[in-house]
Design a protein around this motif. Structure first.
Motif, PDB file in Angstrom:
ATOM      1  N   TYR A 210       0.854  -1.183   0.000  1.00 14.27           N
ATOM      2  CA  TYR A 210       0.000   0.000   0.000  1.00 14.27           C
ATOM      3  C   TYR A 210       0.891   1.234   0.000  1.00 14.27           C
ATOM      4  CZ  TYR A 210      -3.834  -3.152   1.339  1.00 14.27           C
ATOM      5  OH  TYR A 210      -4.762  -4.152   1.369  1.00 14.27           O
ATOM      6  N   SER A 211       0.284   2.388  -0.209  1.00 11.62           N
ATOM      7  CA  SER A 211       1.071   3.620  -0.258  1.00 11.62           C
ATOM      8  C   SER A 211       1.755   3.931   1.073  1.00 11.62           C
ATOM      9  CB  SER A 211       0.183   4.806  -0.675  1.00 11.62           C
ATOM     10  OG  SER A 211      -0.899   4.915   0.220  1.00 11.62           O
ATOM     11  N   ASN A 212       1.222   3.378   2.177  1.00 15.00           N
ATOM     12  CA  ASN A 212       1.872   3.589   3.482  1.00 15.00           C
ATOM     13  C   ASN A 212       2.899   2.503   3.798  1.00 15.00           C
ATOM     14  OD1 ASN A 212       0.264   1.413   4.002  1.00 15.00           O
ATOM     15  ND2 ASN A 212      -0.622   2.225   5.902  1.00 15.00           N
ATOM     16  N   GLN A 213       3.282   1.709   2.759  1.00 17.57           N
ATOM     17  CA  GLN A 213       4.311   0.667   2.826  1.00 17.57           C
ATOM     18  C   GLN A 213       3.882  -0.611   3.554  1.00 17.57           C
ATOM     19  OE1 GLN A 213       7.346   1.062   0.980  1.00 17.57           O
ATOM     20  NE2 GLN A 213       5.981   2.684   0.319  1.00 17.57           N
ATOM     21  N   GLU A 214       2.583  -0.749   3.842  1.00 11.72           N
ATOM     22  CA  GLU A 214       2.094  -2.019   4.385  1.00 11.72           C
ATOM     23  C   GLU A 214       2.115  -3.078   3.285  1.00 11.72           C
ATOM     24  OE1 GLU A 214      -1.780  -1.940   6.116  1.00 11.72           O
ATOM     25  OE2 GLU A 214      -1.194  -0.591   7.734  1.00 11.72           O
ATOM     26  N   THR A 215       2.432  -4.322   3.671  1.00 12.65           N
ATOM     27  CA  THR A 215       2.455  -5.422   2.701  1.00 12.65           C
ATOM     28  C   THR A 215       1.061  -6.042   2.596  1.00 12.65           C
ATOM     29  OG1 THR A 215       4.762  -5.905   3.201  1.00 12.65           O
ATOM     30  CG2 THR A 215       3.502  -7.663   2.168  1.00 12.65           C
ATOM     31  N   ALA A 216       0.602  -6.234   1.367  1.00 19.32           N
ATOM     32  CA  ALA A 216      -0.704  -6.864   1.128  1.00 19.32           C
ATOM     33  C   ALA A 216      -0.513  -8.116   0.288  1.00 19.32           C
ATOM     34  CB  ALA A 216      -1.633  -5.884   0.413  1.00 19.32           C
TER      35      ALA A 216
ATOM     36  N   MET B  82       8.531 -10.153   6.355  1.00 21.47           N
ATOM     37  CA  MET B  82       7.119  -9.830   6.646  1.00 21.47           C
ATOM     38  C   MET B  82       6.196 -10.437   5.592  1.00 21.47           C
ATOM     39  SD  MET B  82       5.856  -8.253   9.169  1.00 21.47           S
ATOM     40  CE  MET B  82       4.125  -8.321   9.588  1.00 21.47           C
ATOM     41  N   GLU B  83       6.616 -10.372   4.333  1.00 16.49           N
ATOM     42  CA  GLU B  83       5.861 -11.006   3.239  1.00 16.49           C
ATOM     43  C   GLU B  83       5.639 -12.483   3.541  1.00 16.49           C
ATOM     44  OE1 GLU B  83       7.558 -10.881  -0.723  1.00 16.49           O
ATOM     45  OE2 GLU B  83       7.518  -8.696  -0.704  1.00 16.49           O
ATOM     46  N   LEU B  84       6.731 -13.158   3.923  1.00 18.88           N
ATOM     47  CA  LEU B  84       6.672 -14.595   4.202  1.00 18.88           C
ATOM     48  C   LEU B  84       5.693 -14.888   5.337  1.00 18.88           C
ATOM     49  CD1 LEU B  84       7.733 -17.510   3.879  1.00 18.88           C
ATOM     50  CD2 LEU B  84       9.599 -16.911   5.424  1.00 18.88           C
ATOM     51  N   LEU B  85       5.787 -14.122   6.424  1.00 19.92           N
ATOM     52  CA  LEU B  85       4.907 -14.339   7.579  1.00 19.92           C
ATOM     53  C   LEU B  85       3.438 -14.147   7.204  1.00 19.92           C
ATOM     54  CD1 LEU B  85       7.029 -12.400  10.255  1.00 19.92           C
ATOM     55  CD2 LEU B  85       6.816 -14.884  10.050  1.00 19.92           C
TER      56      LEU B  85
END
Length: 320
Positions: A37-43, A70-73
């Motif tokens: 996302y634009s706030n750097q959260e991983t989706a 974080m992606e992996l988790l």
């Protein structure tokens, strides 16, 4: 009705290796979209059903290491909540593996933290390669298969290093002595050791060679090459002691910072790394780099795990 088939998911850390593994298993990568996302959260969006399937998520500890972890988790947790039968995290290069002990006051044991995070996220099994310290397996409460790159290294030495029978295996530090002696024994070669004194982390001040390398091809063996300062200095020390040529063979080629400049300006003939970490772009800048493909080892480990076969065969034999 589920066939309990293999589902291979890939994060953004090393898609090329994931494709090679999937190709060797005769399957396609599952449809997964990993965005920010634009706030750097991983989706993470998993675009197909994984209910009651045997899921393998391939993500190496490299590049933007925290984002990839974080992606992996999130991918593991997404599969868990989507009712996957078993989730296996495949980490060709384990993140934070060097932070495996409390070597000074108030130092964190980050490798244990990563192990806890993977388990809590929902991983039932972990497959990795050449852990920096094999005791990291004990940080997990789930089964861990620590595969070895050694059989692939042995095959490379026999097939690609001319005059390897007149070689000597050299460990660039005392910690890698066990790995180097094992390779030396398999090839029936002599062994030498370099003792290094560090002023601070990542900086080596002085090197002392133990062993005779005169007129021999020296093969430096290590598990990880980061800034390559150790390899560059070790190669210089070996040449000063009369070595005919110096090769370096490393499992995990992190190659960060000025590593490529160090290799290009060093006396090393060739630096060989496996593809647990992507380095296609770096090969264009460094003609001395060469690659050992370990996708066959990882693919065979996945196949054997899925079929309930023993994985220990791979500890002593190179997968083809």
């Amino acid at each position: 009705m589920s066939s309990n088939s293999i589902r291979i998911l890939a994060g953004n850390s090393h898609p090329a290796l994931a494709k090679l593994i999937a190709k060797r298993l005769g399957t396609d990568l599952a449809n997964v979209t990993v965005t920010k996302y634009s706030n750097q959260e991983t989706a993470v969006t998993i675009g197909e059903s994984v209910r009651d399937e045997d899921v393998y998520i391939i993500q190496s500890g490299c590049g933007e290491i925290n984002d990839h972890l974080m992606e992996l988790l999130i991918m593991i947790n997404a599969c868990k909540t989507a009712s996957a039968r078993r989730i296996t995290a495949v980490l060709p290069c384990f993140p934070y593996a060097r932070q495996d002990k409390k070597d000074k006051s108030r130092a964190p044991i980050s490798a244990k933290l990563v192990a806890n995070m993977l388990t809590v996220a929902g991983a039932d099994h972990v497959i990795t390669m050449d852990l920096h310290a094999s005791q990291i397996q004990g940080f997990f409460d789930c089964p861990v298969d620590n595969l070895y790159g050694e059989p692939s290294l042995l095959r490379y030495i026999r097939e690609n290093i001319p005059d390897w029978k007149n070689a000597i295996i050299v460990s660039p530090d005392a910690g890698g002595a066990k790995r180097a002696t094992s390779i030396a024994d398999h090839l029936d070669l002599d062994f030498a050791l370099i003792h290094k004194e560090r002023k601070k982390a990542n900086e080596v001040s002085r090197m002392v060679l133990v062993g005779d390398v005169k007129d021999k091809v020296a093969i430096l063996v290590d598990d990880m090459a980061d800034t390559c300062g150790t390899l560059g200095l070790a190669a210089k020390t070996l040449m000063e002691n009369g070595a005919a040529a110096v090769y370096a063979i490393v499992i995990h080629g992190v190659l960060s910072g000025k590593a490529l400049d160090v290799i290009n300006n060093s006396v090393l003939t060739r630096v060989v790394v496996t593809n647990t970490i992507p380095h296609a772009e770096k090969k264009k800048l460094c003609p001395k780099l060469d690659t050992i493909d370990v996708s066959a080892v990882l693919a065979e480990a996945i196949r054997r795990t899925h079929n309930g076969e023993s994985v220990s065969y791979l500890f002593g034999h190179a997968a083809i």
